[in-house]
Design a protein around this motif. Structure first.
Motif, mmCIF file in Angstrom:
data_model
loop_
_atom_site.group_PDB
_atom_site.id
_atom_site.type_symbol
_atom_site.label_atom_id
_atom_site.label_comp_id
_atom_site.label_asym_id
_atom_site.label_seq_id
_atom_site.Cartn_x
_atom_site.Cartn_y
_atom_site.Cartn_z
ATOM 1 N N SER A 44 3.749 -0.942 -5.462
ATOM 2 C CA SER A 44 2.427 -1.161 -4.853
ATOM 3 C C SER A 44 1.963 -2.589 -5.086
ATOM 4 N N ASP A 167 1.991 2.032 1.958
ATOM 5 C CA ASP A 167 2.194 2.351 0.540
ATOM 6 C C ASP A 167 2.133 3.869 0.346
ATOM 7 N N GLU A 168 3.281 4.478 0.291
ATOM 8 C CA GLU A 168 3.414 5.936 0.135
ATOM 9 C C GLU A 168 2.481 6.704 1.074
HETATM 10 MG MG MG Z 1 2.471 2.716 -6.011
#
Ligand code: MG
Ligand code: ADP
Length: 246
Positions: A44, A167-168
């Protein structure tokens, strides 16, 4: 060769914690790059540096030919970069008090100075593109998680970004909704969008990625095509990680 992202020897600490260590990363236009690695490895932080949500301590970073300086000393570039880079988070971060359509219209109105009519038209086009044309006038809370994430993608696309960061994006979703979001991302990749995707969806990575990067404790340990990484990882840390997640 010009890169959309050109990162050289990027370093980042949080206090004593050395989170990113000499990261070199070049991304070309149209490339789909998937970043994998254990929780806490710095994924991240890495992609947040690219649109300036985190600053970095040392190294060089150019995004769409705008140069970002270490320690946040580049407000002008930051403003330019944020117009060119769309980001989609694990939590959808939609504005709860606005309708779906208004959520998408916001940036075109405020940042691109579009008329209300043009912004609404664009929002409707994007909602159709992510498969929820009929949800325009609802509020986010009335939508499923998968639908909300598709709105978040549409909102990011409304800036007509040159680069999309994810991000995910499916980690907070119930399993039955993961597919509809991945489908939208697959479509974007097919249309040639440049994408950096942090995900644990290894099937998606194998199918869609041009390149897979494995990060361990703030270092890029290994990278290659999906086949090279998933079928023939050379580094034992990559092998150990994959044996846990595949
Ligand atoms: Mg992360
Ligand atoms: P990942 O996304 O791979 O799980 P992160 O980039 O979120 O990893 O975090 C990398 C490391 O940095 C972790 O140890 C995390 O606890 C730490 N970290 C992340 N953000 C902050 C912050 N704002 N302040 C202090 N430490 C942080």
């Amino acid at each position: 060769m010009s890169y959309i992202v050109n990162m050289q020897k990027l370093n980042k600490h949080f206090g004593q914690l050395h989170v990113l260590k000499d990261i070199d990363l070049q991304v070309t236009q149209g490339e789909v790059l998937v970043i994998i690695g254990a929780s806490g490895s710095g994924k991240s932080t890495l992609i947040r540096c690219i649109n300036g949500l985190e600053d970095f301590d040392a190294g060089q970073l150019e995004v769409d030919s705008f140069k970002l300086e270490p320690k946040g000393k580049s407000q002008q570039s930051l403003n330019s970069i944020r117009k060119e880079v769309g980001m989609v988070f694990q939590q959808f971060n939609l504005f709860p008090h606005l309708t779906v359509q208004r959520n998408i219209m916001l940036a075109p109105l405020k940042v691109r100075n579009k008329s209300t009519q043009d912004a609404a038209k664009l929002a409707d086009k994007l909602l159709a593109r992510v498969g929820i044309a009929n949800q325009a006038h609802k509020h986010p809370e009335q939508l499923s998680g998968g639908q909300q994430q598709r709105v978040a993608i549409a909102r990011a696309l409304a800036m007509e970004p040159r680069l999309m960061l994810f991000d995910e994006p499916t980690s907070a979703l119930d399993p039955e909704m993961v597919g509809e979001v991945l489908d939208v991302m697959r479509g974007l990749a097919k249309e040639g969008m440049t994408m950096l995707v942090v995900t644990h969806e290894m099937g998606f990575a194998r199918e869609v990625a041009d390149r897979v990067i494995y990060i361990h404790e703030g270092c890029i340990v290994e990278q290659g095509t999906p086949e090279e990484i998933f079928d023939n990882a050379q580094n034992e840390r990559t092998q150990a990680f994959l044996s846990r997640v595949l």
